[in-house]
Design an enzyme around this catalytic site. Structure first.
Site, PDB file in Angstrom:
ATOM      1  N   ARG A   1      62.725   3.587  34.718  1.00  0.00           N
ATOM      2  CA  ARG A   1      63.983   3.034  35.053  1.00  0.00           C
ATOM      3  C   ARG A   1      64.971   4.074  35.618  1.00  0.00           C
ATOM      4  O   ARG A   1      65.326   4.950  34.857  1.00  0.00           O
ATOM      5  CB  ARG A   1      64.523   1.969  34.172  1.00  0.00           C
ATOM      6  CG  ARG A   1      65.265   1.156  34.885  1.00  0.00           C
ATOM      7  CD  ARG A   1      65.934   0.046  33.645  1.00  0.00           C
ATOM      8  NE  ARG A   1      67.182   0.833  32.834  1.00  0.00           N
ATOM      9  CZ  ARG A   1      67.955   0.115  32.282  1.00  0.00           C
ATOM     10  NH1 ARG A   1      67.804  -1.378  32.077  1.00  0.00           N
ATOM     11  NH2 ARG A   1      68.931   0.424  31.564  1.00  0.00           N
TER      12      ARG A   1
ATOM     13  N   TYR B   1      76.831   0.240  33.631  1.00  0.00           N
ATOM     14  CA  TYR B   1      75.763  -0.104  32.748  1.00  0.00           C
ATOM     15  C   TYR B   1      74.444   0.881  32.780  1.00  0.00           C
ATOM     16  O   TYR B   1      74.151   1.107  33.907  1.00  0.00           O
ATOM     17  CB  TYR B   1      75.224  -1.584  33.073  1.00  0.00           C
ATOM     18  CG  TYR B   1      74.104  -1.745  32.415  1.00  0.00           C
ATOM     19  CD1 TYR B   1      73.856  -2.083  31.074  1.00  0.00           C
ATOM     20  CD2 TYR B   1      72.895  -1.497  33.346  1.00  0.00           C
ATOM     21  CE1 TYR B   1      72.676  -2.274  30.524  1.00  0.00           C
ATOM     22  CE2 TYR B   1      71.381  -1.728  32.635  1.00  0.00           C
ATOM     23  CZ  TYR B   1      71.500  -2.038  31.198  1.00  0.00           C
ATOM     24  OH  TYR B   1      70.272  -2.162  30.760  1.00  0.00           O
TER      25      TYR B   1
ATOM     26  N   ASP C   1      67.708  -1.929  37.287  1.00  0.00           N
ATOM     27  CA  ASP C   1      68.240  -3.136  36.815  1.00  0.00           C
ATOM     28  C   ASP C   1      69.427  -3.093  37.333  1.00  0.00           C
ATOM     29  O   ASP C   1      70.412  -2.573  37.024  1.00  0.00           O
ATOM     30  CB  ASP C   1      68.313  -2.747  35.223  1.00  0.00           C
ATOM     31  CG  ASP C   1      68.541  -4.215  34.431  1.00  0.00           C
ATOM     32  OD1 ASP C   1      69.142  -5.149  34.994  1.00  0.00           O
ATOM     33  OD2 ASP C   1      68.559  -4.086  33.129  1.00  0.00           O
TER      34      ASP C   1
ATOM     35  N   ARG D   1      60.589 -11.102  32.270  1.00  0.00           N
ATOM     36  CA  ARG D   1      61.030 -10.246  31.477  1.00  0.00           C
ATOM     37  C   ARG D   1      61.382 -10.577  30.108  1.00  0.00           C
ATOM     38  O   ARG D   1      61.953  -9.925  29.373  1.00  0.00           O
ATOM     39  CB  ARG D   1      62.764  -9.881  31.989  1.00  0.00           C
ATOM     40  CG  ARG D   1      62.609  -9.114  33.375  1.00  0.00           C
ATOM     41  CD  ARG D   1      62.257  -7.611  32.902  1.00  0.00           C
ATOM     42  NE  ARG D   1      63.187  -6.697  32.399  1.00  0.00           N
ATOM     43  CZ  ARG D   1      62.953  -5.782  31.454  1.00  0.00           C
ATOM     44  NH1 ARG D   1      61.832  -5.585  30.999  1.00  0.00           N
ATOM     45  NH2 ARG D   1      64.067  -5.153  30.796  1.00  0.00           N
TER      46      ARG D   1
ATOM     47  N   GLU E   1      58.886  -2.596  28.639  1.00  0.00           N
ATOM     48  CA  GLU E   1      60.027  -1.574  28.512  1.00  0.00           C
ATOM     49  C   GLU E   1      60.023  -1.008  27.114  1.00  0.00           C
ATOM     50  O   GLU E   1      59.785  -1.537  26.044  1.00  0.00           O
ATOM     51  CB  GLU E   1      61.526  -2.422  28.722  1.00  0.00           C
ATOM     52  CG  GLU E   1      62.703  -1.509  28.625  1.00  0.00           C
ATOM     53  CD  GLU E   1      63.829  -2.545  28.928  1.00  0.00           C
ATOM     54  OE1 GLU E   1      63.883  -3.677  28.538  1.00  0.00           O
ATOM     55  OE2 GLU E   1      64.913  -2.001  29.422  1.00  0.00           O
TER      56      GLU E   1
HETATM   57  O1  EZ4 Z   1      71.594  -4.832  28.496  1.00  0.00           O
HETATM   58  O2  EZ4 Z   1      69.589  -5.550  25.683  1.00  0.00           O
HETATM   59  O3  EZ4 Z   1      66.679  -4.282  30.570  1.00  0.00           O
HETATM   60  N1  EZ4 Z   1      67.240  -3.980  29.509  1.00  0.00           N
HETATM   61  C1  EZ4 Z   1      68.801  -4.422  29.315  1.00  0.00           C
HETATM   62  C2  EZ4 Z   1      69.229  -4.266  28.082  1.00  0.00           C
HETATM   63  C3  EZ4 Z   1      70.236  -5.207  27.875  1.00  0.00           C
HETATM   64  C4  EZ4 Z   1      70.581  -5.235  26.253  1.00  0.00           C
HETATM   65  C5  EZ4 Z   1      71.663  -6.331  25.892  1.00  0.00           C
HETATM   66  O4  EZ4 Z   1      71.761  -6.808  24.610  1.00  0.00           O
HETATM   67  O5  EZ4 Z   1      69.244  -5.007  30.362  1.00  0.00           O
HETATM   68  O6  EZ4 Z   1      69.736  -2.750  28.187  1.00  0.00           O
HETATM   69 CO    CO Z   2      67.705  -5.683  31.997  1.00  0.00          CO
END
Ligand code: EZ4
Ligand code: CO
Length: 409
Positions: free
Chosen positions: A147, A159, A217, A290, A346
């Site tokens: 990823r 993020y 993501d 997912r 994952e």
């Molecule tokens: O942000 O599990 O794909 N993984 C994610 C994670 C979520 C967290 C939130 O608790 O999107 O990193």
């Molecule tokens: Co996610």
């Protein structure tokens, strides 16, 4: 085989986990994960006050009936708290049944369909050199799918981007839930994101070639038309999937994205029920499911979703961040091995402190995860170690646009 005792264990070896431990009258124990990141104590209370008293004296072998008793019997159905609580009970009962049978859980689910579960790891970087280092590190660790999350010019924190590429050595050090009385506030700009991300994938493909499966993501931040544009602009880079392009509760949004792009779509980490998927699966609006065992009513709940998905040729891509405990991860791995329509898993490796509390037996070799052949789930909870790590309040961040408007995080 009656249930004699049920314990709810909250522990925080670096991050918070809620674990259910069911003990039968003949002393067999089973474990289930009930961790809901940032809302842990709601599930703890739900279990302690409203579920544990209902379990004492029930037959531990009646897994489906217990699931229905807690789901239909509550009258108030679904929701992340309820379904995480049911998941923990369900997983613990499967653990017990498999331990009694003397088999790894995947055998009870029909046996292995594959030698191991292809896992993807999380590479990230604030800029391209950091990202390339992080990808190389993951390749060295054995990951065969990666990823890619990237910093965005003009945004301080984004993020999925670790604080530094080397960070905690070879460990992905991005832990979004931060201890504190209030959530951290991050800032967001979708236009800046949409401008930057395609150039990053272009550079990654140029550096690492066409073979490596790459994932991304979107973390629920785009409108349908923005997501359609991103999917289209990423088509030349052949993504394995674009995840959570739009907010999860809007199933119809995926219809619009689908009309515009052939980039494969994955969604569902915040879903908790098969009813969150009915439109998405029956209209083939997504390619990967997912959901995690931990948040979707356990092995029983998620198996039904995956069997439904199989009808439409849609595959699994279970959520596996570090906020899924090793118990939840082990349960996922047994299901990964047993379902025919497995896609990918994952995998964010847990910290040494977490693995002190949860003694795991699953393995990661040459990019594949295997749950091990230990009877049951293959995880033991060390209660003494758990006690050394008391609960600390921690929240996921919130996101704001430049003018202060609260945005999806
Ligand atoms: O942000 O599990 O794909 N993984 C994610 C994670 C979520 C967290 C939130 O608790 O999107 O990193
Ligand atoms: Co996610």
């Amino acid at each position: 085989m009656k249930i004699a005792a049920v314990d709810v264990v909250v522990t925080s070896p670096g991050r918070n986990f809620v674990t259910l431990r069911i003990t039968t009258e003949d002393g067999i124990t089973g474990l289930g994960d009930a961790t809901l990141n940032g809302r842990e104590l709601a599930v703890e209370a739900y279990l302690r006050e409203h579920v544990v008293p209902l379990l004492i004296g029930r037959d531990a072998h009646d897994i489906e009936d217990t699931w229905q008793y807690l789901y239909r019997g509550a009258y108030w159905r679904r929701g992340p708290v309820t379904m995480a609580a049911i998941a923990a009970v369900d997983t613990a009962l499967w653990d017990i049944k498999a331990r009694v049978a003397g088999m790894p859980l995947y055998q009870l689910l029909g046996g292995a369909c594959r030698v191991g579960a292809l896992a993807y790891g999380h590479a990230s970087g604030r800029d391209l050199p950091e990202l390339f280092d992080s990808i190389r590190l993951h390749l060295e660790l054995g990951f065969r799918a990666i990823r890619v999350q990237t910093g965005i010019p003009g945004l301080d924190t984004v993020y999925g981007v670790a604080a530094s590429a080397a960070g905690g050595g070879d460990r992905y050090d991005y832990e979004p839930a931060r201890a504190g009385v209030l959530p951290v506030e991050e800032s967001w700009d979708t236009r800046a994101y949409l401008r930057h991300v395609p150039s990053v994938f272009e550079a990654v493909r140029a550096e690492f070639g066409p073979e490596l499966p790459l994932l991304h993501d979107g973390h629920h931040r785009m409108t349908p038309i923005e997501a359609a544009r991103l999917g289209k602009s990423l088509e030349p880079y052949d993504l394995f999937w674009l995840e959570d392009a739009t907010p999860g509760e809007d199933q119809a949004a995926l219809r619009l994205i689908r009309q515009h792009t052939t980039t494969p779509l994955a969604i569902g980490e915040v879903f908790n029920s098969i009813h969150d998927y009915t439109t998405l699966l029956s209209e083939r609006l997504i390619d990967y499911v997912r959901s995690a065992v931990t948040h979707t009513g356990g092995v029983t709940g998620l198996k039904k979703v995956l069997d439904f998905a199989a009808v439409y040729g849609i595959k699994s891509g279970m959520h596996g961040p570090t906020d899924i405990s090793p118990v939840g991860m082990a349960a996922a791995l047994h299901l990964d091995l047993a379902v025919h329509n497995f896609g990918i898993q994952e995998y964010m490796r847990h910290t040494p402190a977490t693995l002190e509390v949860f003694r795991t037996s699953y393995t990661f070799v040459d990019g594949l995860l295997h749950p091990s052949d230990t009877p049951g789930l293959g995880v033991e909870l060390d209660l003494d170690a758990a006690e050394r790590f008391p609960y600390r309040p921690a929240y996921l961040p919130v996101n704001r646009l430049a003018d202060g408007t609260l945005h999806d995080w």
